[in-house]
Design a protein around this motif. Structure first.
Motif, short mmCIF file in Angstrom:
data_model
loop_
_atom_site.label_atom_id
_atom_site.label_comp_id
_atom_site.label_asym_id
_atom_site.label_seq_id
_atom_site.Cartn_x
_atom_site.Cartn_y
_atom_site.Cartn_z
N GLY A 258 0.81 -1.20 0.00
CA GLY A 258 0.00 0.00 0.00
C GLY A 258 0.85 1.26 0.00
N ILE A 259 0.24 2.32 0.49
CA ILE A 259 0.91 3.63 0.50
C ILE A 259 0.77 4.25 1.89
CG2 ILE A 259 0.54 4.07 -1.95
CD1 ILE A 259 -1.80 5.91 -1.09
N THR A 260 1.71 5.12 2.18
CA THR A 260 1.64 5.92 3.40
C THR A 260 1.84 7.38 3.03
OG1 THR A 260 2.67 6.35 5.56
CG2 THR A 260 4.10 5.51 3.83
N LEU A 261 1.03 8.24 3.60
CA LEU A 261 1.13 9.68 3.39
C LEU A 261 1.08 10.34 4.75
CD1 LEU A 261 1.02 12.27 1.58
CD2 LEU A 261 -1.48 12.07 1.69
N ASN A 262 2.09 11.14 5.08
CA ASN A 262 2.07 11.77 6.40
C ASN A 262 2.73 13.13 6.38
OD1 ASN A 262 5.03 11.38 7.32
ND2 ASN A 262 4.43 9.29 6.78
N TYR A 263 2.37 13.91 7.40
CA TYR A 263 2.98 15.22 7.66
C TYR A 263 3.58 15.15 9.06
CZ TYR A 263 3.51 20.11 8.93
OH TYR A 263 4.02 21.30 9.37
N ASP A 264 4.81 15.61 9.21
CA ASP A 264 5.51 15.43 10.47
C ASP A 264 6.31 16.69 10.81
OD1 ASP A 264 6.75 14.49 12.71
OD2 ASP A 264 7.68 12.75 11.78
N SER A 265 5.90 17.36 11.89
CA SER A 265 6.65 18.53 12.36
C SER A 265 7.26 18.29 13.74
CB SER A 265 5.74 19.76 12.40
OG SER A 265 4.71 19.60 13.37
N ARG A 266 7.31 17.03 14.18
CA ARG A 266 7.87 16.70 15.49
C ARG A 266 9.36 17.01 15.54
NH1 ARG A 266 6.04 10.53 15.75
NH2 ARG A 266 6.74 10.76 13.58
N ASP A 267 9.83 17.47 16.70
CA ASP A 267 11.25 17.80 16.82
C ASP A 267 12.11 16.54 16.80
OD1 ASP A 267 10.18 17.02 19.26
OD2 ASP A 267 11.33 18.45 20.44
N VAL A 268 11.69 15.48 17.51
CA VAL A 268 12.38 14.20 17.50
C VAL A 268 11.32 13.11 17.37
CG1 VAL A 268 13.84 12.59 18.78
CG2 VAL A 268 14.32 15.04 18.88
N THR A 269 11.44 12.28 16.35
CA THR A 269 10.40 11.31 16.04
C THR A 269 10.13 10.34 17.17
OG1 THR A 269 10.90 11.44 13.67
CG2 THR A 269 9.74 9.48 14.44
N ASN A 271 10.77 10.56 20.39
CA ASN A 271 10.45 11.14 21.69
C ASN A 271 10.16 12.62 21.52
OD1 ASN A 271 10.16 11.74 24.39
ND2 ASN A 271 12.34 11.58 24.88
N ALA A 272 8.99 12.91 20.98
CA ALA A 272 8.66 14.28 20.61
C ALA A 272 8.32 15.13 21.83
CB ALA A 272 7.50 14.30 19.63
N TRP A 273 8.79 16.37 21.81
CA TRP A 273 8.43 17.37 22.81
C TRP A 273 7.52 18.44 22.20
CZ3 TRP A 273 13.88 18.43 25.39
CH2 TRP A 273 14.25 17.28 26.11
N GLN A 274 7.66 18.65 20.91
CA GLN A 274 6.90 19.67 20.19
C GLN A 274 6.52 19.13 18.82
OE1 GLN A 274 6.24 22.74 22.76
NE2 GLN A 274 5.86 22.99 20.59
N GLY A 275 5.38 19.60 18.30
CA GLY A 275 5.04 19.31 16.92
C GLY A 275 3.80 18.46 16.76
N GLN A 276 3.51 18.14 15.49
CA GLN A 276 2.35 17.35 15.13
C GLN A 276 2.74 16.25 14.15
OE1 GLN A 276 -1.39 19.76 14.42
NE2 GLN A 276 0.09 21.45 14.30
N TYR A 277 1.92 15.22 14.12
CA TYR A 277 2.14 14.11 13.19
C TYR A 277 0.78 13.64 12.70
CZ TYR A 277 3.44 9.45 11.49
OH TYR A 277 3.61 8.32 10.73
N PHE A 278 0.60 13.67 11.38
CA PHE A 278 -0.61 13.15 10.77
C PHE A 278 -0.23 12.07 9.78
CE2 PHE A 278 -3.57 12.96 7.23
CZ PHE A 278 -4.76 12.67 7.89
N ASN A 279 -0.86 10.91 9.87
CA ASN A 279 -0.48 9.78 9.03
C ASN A 279 -1.72 9.10 8.46
OD1 ASN A 279 1.24 7.71 7.92
ND2 ASN A 279 0.55 6.37 9.56
N PHE A 280 -1.65 8.82 7.16
CA PHE A 280 -2.70 8.06 6.48
C PHE A 280 -2.05 6.87 5.79
CE2 PHE A 280 -4.78 6.94 2.50
CZ PHE A 280 -6.08 6.69 2.92
N ASP A 301 -4.03 8.38 11.69
CA ASP A 301 -3.31 8.52 12.96
C ASP A 301 -2.91 9.99 13.12
OD1 ASP A 301 -1.43 8.56 15.01
OD2 ASP A 301 -0.05 7.17 14.04
N TYR A 302 -3.35 10.61 14.22
CA TYR A 302 -2.97 12.01 14.48
C TYR A 302 -2.41 12.14 15.90
CZ TYR A 302 -3.17 16.99 15.42
OH TYR A 302 -2.84 18.27 15.77
N ARG A 303 -1.25 12.81 16.01
CA ARG A 303 -0.60 13.00 17.31
C ARG A 303 -0.21 14.48 17.46
NH1 ARG A 303 3.53 7.75 16.92
NH2 ARG A 303 2.11 6.50 15.63
N TYR A 304 -0.32 14.95 18.68
CA TYR A 304 0.02 16.36 18.96
C TYR A 304 0.83 16.43 20.24
CZ TYR A 304 -0.53 21.28 20.21
OH TYR A 304 -0.28 22.58 20.57
#
Length: 440
Positions: A258-269, A271-280, A301-304
């Motif tokens: 399949g496919i994965t599409l995501n947006y990732d602004s996390r500072d460290v994947t 162990n994130a302290w800041q940012g967002q992660y959206f994954n489809f 999947d959405y993480r903040y």
């Protein structure tokens, strides 16, 4: 006379400096912002040796120091121990850490785990590149069905200034688990017992390769491999009388692409302290690629993450799992385990659809000098539910709610990479989990 005293000073000054590690190694910085980047790996390795020598010599000095001097030496040693990690991170040095100990999970009972975490940089000259990591655990278990074993591994690899990423998860086990069947009602119908315990051999491998495009999104292929074979001589009543189990017990292999599409602004994947992660993710399983079963799955999947101040982080995890077609019981969306609603038995509640919301507070303790220590704790709570694939069933996603809560201890084994010890609780189960990296 003056010249003689001066000459004696020249002779003994180096000896006095060598005898005092505080003076001898005063050139070693302990502030992360002052850490130099060395042009060669050899220079960086030599600096690592200096840090280790300084720590060892302070150990020796502590055996002979007086109380007032001891405090100064201990503080300097602590600063150097934290500084060596910052130095290795900044210079892209490879680090290997080993870990072992007992744990208890609702799925396998008492277990002993031993393994390691290897982190490195794929291009040390790229200062903004995240550290890659590979973890591997070997697990021995002792539960109601006797002795079992397993292997668990996670891979997070970063290339080309973080524009190319690979993530992989491998689990293999020869063990036993409880099988209740499909649906919320079956999961609630009875407690775990000999009537639900089923021995099996299972293998799972998930892999994503993603490339960053000009719009800041990551896009790429995904592979899913699932093998599940129950022991024909040890099938419990819950499985013998279950239509879903009987339909797929002789179709143990599922392969999906399949496919994965995501947006990732996390500072460290990891162990994130800041940012967002959206994954489809969209995965299609088909007999044309060797799968025993034909079906499809979607994950959203959405993480903040938000940091109020250094070491004070609130994190949110939200996930929707959807599946359609001839979905085998062993690959249906589930809740529970060490990464989802911790404390809930993984697989007790499974169906064509699942949803989860978890909130977690992460707290890192401070050292005497006000900097962050390697020790931390966390508390969390979450809710979720499962539902079938019909219109009536899918409307029950928020009707039969499951919950989980718990607390945990964190130890930073490597820069921004934690050992995780969690105690999770739910209405029906509880668990004690020992592993690397955060749950999300």
């Amino acid at each position: 006379m003056f010249k003689r005293i001066y000459l004696l000073f020249l002779v003994y000054a180096p000896m006095m400096a060598n005898a005092d590690p505080l003076i001898k190694y005063q050139h070693l910085p302990t502030d992360a912002t002052e850490m130099p980047f060395f042009s060669t790996e050899q220079q960086a390795q030599q600096r690592t040796v200096e840090y280790n020598n300084a720590i060892d010599e302070i150990d020796t000095a502590l055996e002979q120091c007086e109380s007032a001097e001891c405090d100064t030496l201990k503080q300097r040693q602590s600063d150097l121990e934290y500084a060596i990690d910052d130095h290795q991170e900044k210079n892209g040095a490879s680090i290997t850490s080993w870990l072992g100990g007992p744990a208890y999970t609702p799925e396998v009972g008492l277990m002993v785990a031993a393994g390691g975490l290897f982190s490195f940089s794929t291009a040390r000259e790229q200062q903004a590149l995240q550290r890659s990591s590979v973890s591997l655990f070997v697990v021995g278990t002792q539960g109601d069905a006797g002795v079992g074993y397993g292997i668990r591994s996670k891979q997070n690899l970063f290339f080309d200034n973080n524009d190319t990423r690979f993530t992989g998860t491998l689990t293999f086990s020869d063990d036993a688990e409880n099988y209740w069947g499909v649906g919320y009602d079956k999961g609630k119908a009875q407690d775990a017992s000999a009537d639900t315990l089923m021995r099996n051999t299972a293998l799972t491998y998930d892999a994503n390769l993603a490339f960053k495009n000009d719009y800041g999104f990551y896009f790429g292929p995904a592979l899913r491999l699932k093998y599940y074979q129950a022991d024909e001589n040890d099938i419990p009543l819950t499985a013998q009388q279950d239509d879903d189990f009987n339909e797929f017990k002789d179709k143990p292999l599922s392969i999906g692409l399949g496919i994965t599409l995501n947006y990732d602004s996390r500072d460290v994947t990891v162990n994130a302290w800041q940012g967002q992660y959206f994954n489809f993710e969209y995965i299609n399983y088909g007999s044309n690629i060797g799968s025993d079963n034909d079906y499809q799955k979607v994950l959203i999947d959405y993480r903040y993450y938000h940091s109020f101040k250094p070491g004070r982080v609130i994190a949110f995890y939200n996930a929707l799992q959807w599946s359609d077609g001839d979905v085998p019981f062993y690959d249906m969306p589930t809740l529970g385990g060490s990464f989802s609603l911790r404390g809930l038995y993984a697989g007790r509640f499974r169906d064509n659809n699942a949803i989860e919301h978890t909130a977690e507070y992460r707290h890192t303790f401070l050292r005497d000098n006000g900097n962050l220590s390697a020790h931390g704790m966390t508390v969390w709570t979450g809710i979720g539910s499962v539902a079938g694939d019909t219109d009536t069933d899918s409307n029950r996603l928020y009707e039969d709610l499951l919950y989980s809560y718990g607390f945990g201890y964190r130890y930073e084994l490597q820069p921004r990479m934690n050992v995780r010890i969690d105690f999770g609780f739910s209405a029906d189960d509880s668990g004690f989990f020992l592993t690397f990296t955060e749950a999300f």
